[in-house]
Design a protein around this motif. Structure first.
Motif, PDB file in Angstrom:
ATOM      1  N   GLY A   1      38.152 -14.429   7.391  1.00  0.00           N
ATOM      2  CA  GLY A   1      38.698 -13.501   6.406  1.00  0.00           C
ATOM      3  C   GLY A   1      39.115 -14.152   5.111  1.00  0.00           C
ATOM      4  N   GLY A   2      38.891 -15.451   4.964  1.00  0.00           N
ATOM      5  CA  GLY A   2      39.336 -16.145   3.770  1.00  0.00           C
ATOM      6  C   GLY A   2      40.841 -16.370   3.806  1.00  0.00           C
ATOM      7  N   SER A   3      41.418 -16.619   2.649  1.00  0.00           N
ATOM      8  CA  SER A   3      42.854 -16.873   2.570  1.00  0.00           C
ATOM      9  C   SER A   3      43.630 -15.622   2.956  1.00  0.00           C
ATOM     10  CB  SER A   3      43.236 -17.314   1.158  1.00  0.00           C
ATOM     11  OG  SER A   3      42.563 -18.519   0.830  1.00  0.00           O
ATOM     12  N   SER A   4      44.699 -15.809   3.716  1.00  0.00           N
ATOM     13  CA  SER A   4      45.478 -14.665   4.184  1.00  0.00           C
ATOM     14  C   SER A   4      46.885 -15.125   4.571  1.00  0.00           C
ATOM     15  CB  SER A   4      44.798 -14.002   5.391  1.00  0.00           C
ATOM     16  OG  SER A   4      44.705 -14.921   6.459  1.00  0.00           O
ATOM     17  N   THR A   5      47.733 -14.161   4.835  1.00  0.00           N
ATOM     18  CA  THR A   5      49.086 -14.431   5.306  1.00  0.00           C
ATOM     19  C   THR A   5      49.349 -13.512   6.489  1.00  0.00           C
ATOM     20  OG1 THR A   5      49.830 -14.999   3.085  1.00  0.00           O
ATOM     21  CG2 THR A   5      51.528 -14.449   4.666  1.00  0.00           C
ATOM     22  N   TYR A   6      49.880 -14.071   7.563  1.00  0.00           N
ATOM     23  CA  TYR A   6      50.188 -13.241   8.723  1.00  0.00           C
ATOM     24  C   TYR A   6      51.376 -13.823   9.465  1.00  0.00           C
ATOM     25  CZ  TYR A   6      47.582 -16.768  11.369  1.00  0.00           C
ATOM     26  OH  TYR A   6      47.142 -17.948  11.915  1.00  0.00           O
ATOM     27  N   GLY A   7      51.945 -13.044  10.356  1.00  0.00           N
ATOM     28  CA  GLY A   7      53.111 -13.472  11.108  1.00  0.00           C
ATOM     29  C   GLY A   7      52.741 -13.903  12.515  1.00  0.00           C
ATOM     30  N   GLU A   8      53.492 -14.866  13.020  1.00  0.00           N
ATOM     31  CA  GLU A   8      53.279 -15.370  14.376  1.00  0.00           C
ATOM     32  C   GLU A   8      54.615 -15.897  14.877  1.00  0.00           C
ATOM     33  OE1 GLU A   8      49.749 -17.846  15.375  1.00  0.00           O
ATOM     34  OE2 GLU A   8      51.199 -19.454  15.594  1.00  0.00           O
ATOM     35  N   ASP A   9      54.876 -15.758  16.168  1.00  0.00           N
ATOM     36  CA  ASP A   9      56.101 -16.310  16.740  1.00  0.00           C
ATOM     37  C   ASP A   9      55.896 -17.761  17.125  1.00  0.00           C
ATOM     38  OD1 ASP A   9      57.375 -13.895  16.442  1.00  0.00           O
ATOM     39  OD2 ASP A   9      57.082 -13.272  18.521  1.00  0.00           O
ATOM     40  N   CYS A  10      56.898 -18.605  16.873  1.00  0.00           N
ATOM     41  CA  CYS A  10      56.845 -20.005  17.295  1.00  0.00           C
ATOM     42  C   CYS A  10      56.688 -20.054  18.811  1.00  0.00           C
ATOM     43  CB  CYS A  10      58.129 -20.727  16.883  1.00  0.00           C
ATOM     44  SG  CYS A  10      58.238 -22.416  17.544  1.00  0.00           S
ATOM     45  N   GLN A  11      55.780 -20.891  19.290  1.00  0.00           N
ATOM     46  CA  GLN A  11      55.542 -21.003  20.722  1.00  0.00           C
ATOM     47  C   GLN A  11      56.651 -21.780  21.427  1.00  0.00           C
ATOM     48  OE1 GLN A  11      51.563 -22.537  21.255  1.00  0.00           O
ATOM     49  NE2 GLN A  11      50.657 -20.911  20.037  1.00  0.00           N
ATOM     50  N   VAL A  12      57.545 -22.394  20.657  1.00  0.00           N
ATOM     51  CA  VAL A  12      58.648 -23.162  21.244  1.00  0.00           C
ATOM     52  C   VAL A  12      59.947 -22.360  21.236  1.00  0.00           C
ATOM     53  CG1 VAL A  12      59.985 -25.306  21.127  1.00  0.00           C
ATOM     54  CG2 VAL A  12      57.551 -25.320  20.529  1.00  0.00           C
ATOM     55  N   CYS A  13      60.368 -21.888  20.037  1.00  0.00           N
ATOM     56  CA  CYS A  13      61.667 -21.214  19.936  1.00  0.00           C
ATOM     57  C   CYS A  13      61.552 -19.702  19.717  1.00  0.00           C
ATOM     58  CB  CYS A  13      62.502 -21.838  18.817  1.00  0.00           C
ATOM     59  SG  CYS A  13      61.912 -21.456  17.141  1.00  0.00           S
ATOM     60  N   CYS A  14      60.319 -19.184  19.600  1.00  0.00           N
ATOM     61  CA  CYS A  14      60.050 -17.737  19.490  1.00  0.00           C
ATOM     62  C   CYS A  14      60.534 -17.089  18.196  1.00  0.00           C
ATOM     63  CB  CYS A  14      60.607 -16.979  20.696  1.00  0.00           C
ATOM     64  SG  CYS A  14      59.880 -17.531  22.242  1.00  0.00           S
ATOM     65  N   GLN A  15      60.910 -17.867  17.197  1.00  0.00           N
ATOM     66  CA  GLN A  15      61.291 -17.294  15.904  1.00  0.00           C
ATOM     67  C   GLN A  15      60.029 -16.829  15.172  1.00  0.00           C
ATOM     68  OE1 GLN A  15      64.199 -16.702  14.506  1.00  0.00           O
ATOM     69  NE2 GLN A  15      65.608 -17.820  15.815  1.00  0.00           N
ATOM     70  N   PRO A  16      60.138 -15.781  14.344  1.00  0.00           N
ATOM     71  CA  PRO A  16      58.961 -15.308  13.600  1.00  0.00           C
ATOM     72  C   PRO A  16      58.663 -16.212  12.409  1.00  0.00           C
ATOM     73  CG  PRO A  16      60.873 -13.990  13.034  1.00  0.00           C
ATOM     74  CD  PRO A  16      61.318 -14.938  14.115  1.00  0.00           C
ATOM     75  N   ILE A  17      57.410 -16.617  12.290  1.00  0.00           N
ATOM     76  CA  ILE A  17      56.965 -17.500  11.215  1.00  0.00           C
ATOM     77  C   ILE A  17      55.894 -16.770  10.413  1.00  0.00           C
ATOM     78  CG2 ILE A  17      55.901 -19.732  10.657  1.00  0.00           C
ATOM     79  CD1 ILE A  17      56.719 -20.646  13.481  1.00  0.00           C
ATOM     80  N   GLU A  18      55.981 -16.869   9.092  1.00  0.00           N
ATOM     81  CA  GLU A  18      54.920 -16.361   8.237  1.00  0.00           C
ATOM     82  C   GLU A  18      53.981 -17.519   7.933  1.00  0.00           C
ATOM     83  OE1 GLU A  18      55.299 -13.636   4.498  1.00  0.00           O
ATOM     84  OE2 GLU A  18      55.308 -15.727   3.825  1.00  0.00           O
ATOM     85  N   LEU A  19      52.714 -17.376   8.319  1.00  0.00           N
ATOM     86  CA  LEU A  19      51.730 -18.423   8.081  1.00  0.00           C
ATOM     87  C   LEU A  19      50.851 -18.024   6.900  1.00  0.00           C
ATOM     88  CD1 LEU A  19      50.641 -19.233  11.745  1.00  0.00           C
ATOM     89  CD2 LEU A  19      52.191 -20.532  10.285  1.00  0.00           C
ATOM     90  N   SER A  20      50.840 -18.878   5.874  1.00  0.00           N
ATOM     91  CA  SER A  20      49.973 -18.656   4.714  1.00  0.00           C
ATOM     92  C   SER A  20      48.766 -19.576   4.852  1.00  0.00           C
ATOM     93  CB  SER A  20      50.716 -18.964   3.414  1.00  0.00           C
ATOM     94  OG  SER A  20      51.802 -18.080   3.258  1.00  0.00           O
ATOM     95  N   LEU A  21      47.604 -18.962   4.967  1.00  0.00           N
ATOM     96  CA  LEU A  21      46.363 -19.670   5.233  1.00  0.00           C
ATOM     97  C   LEU A  21      45.553 -19.741   3.953  1.00  0.00           C
ATOM     98  CD1 LEU A  21      44.801 -20.673   7.788  1.00  0.00           C
ATOM     99  CD2 LEU A  21      43.796 -18.395   7.903  1.00  0.00           C
ATOM    100  N   ALA A  22      45.177 -20.938   3.531  1.00  0.00           N
ATOM    101  CA  ALA A  22      44.333 -21.111   2.352  1.00  0.00           C
ATOM    102  C   ALA A  22      42.958 -21.596   2.801  1.00  0.00           C
ATOM    103  CB  ALA A  22      44.958 -22.112   1.385  1.00  0.00           C
ATOM    104  N   VAL A  23      41.931 -20.811   2.465  1.00  0.00           N
ATOM    105  CA  VAL A  23      40.554 -21.122   2.838  1.00  0.00           C
ATOM    106  C   VAL A  23      39.726 -21.227   1.564  1.00  0.00           C
ATOM    107  CG1 VAL A  23      38.540 -20.304   4.136  1.00  0.00           C
ATOM    108  CG2 VAL A  23      40.840 -19.886   5.021  1.00  0.00           C
TER     109      VAL A  23
END
Length: 67
Positions: free
Chosen positions: A30-52
């Protein structure tokens, strides 16, 4: 990249809350994008900004706190 499938890449993310590192898969189709994901360790929500870049290669992955 897999033929016939969506190319994904496994990347290491450093959580901006607990500072632990974990691996996650990102989709590069999908090219560059931003999406949310929970940390696999502490389960806090993280916004991941992806640059392609134009050739579909991962340039940067920036994890940001969502609080």
């Amino acid at each position: 990249a897999a033929l016939g499938g969506s190319p994904t890449e496994v990347v290491v993310v450093t959580c901006p809350y607990c500072w632990e590192q974990y691996e996650t898969q990102v989709a590069l189709t999908g090219g560059s994008s931003t999406y949310g994901e929970d940390c696999q360790v502490c389960c806090q929500p993280i916004e991941l900004s992806l640059a392609v870049n134009d050739s579909g290669a991962l340039v940067a992955l920036l994890p940001n706190r969502m609080d």
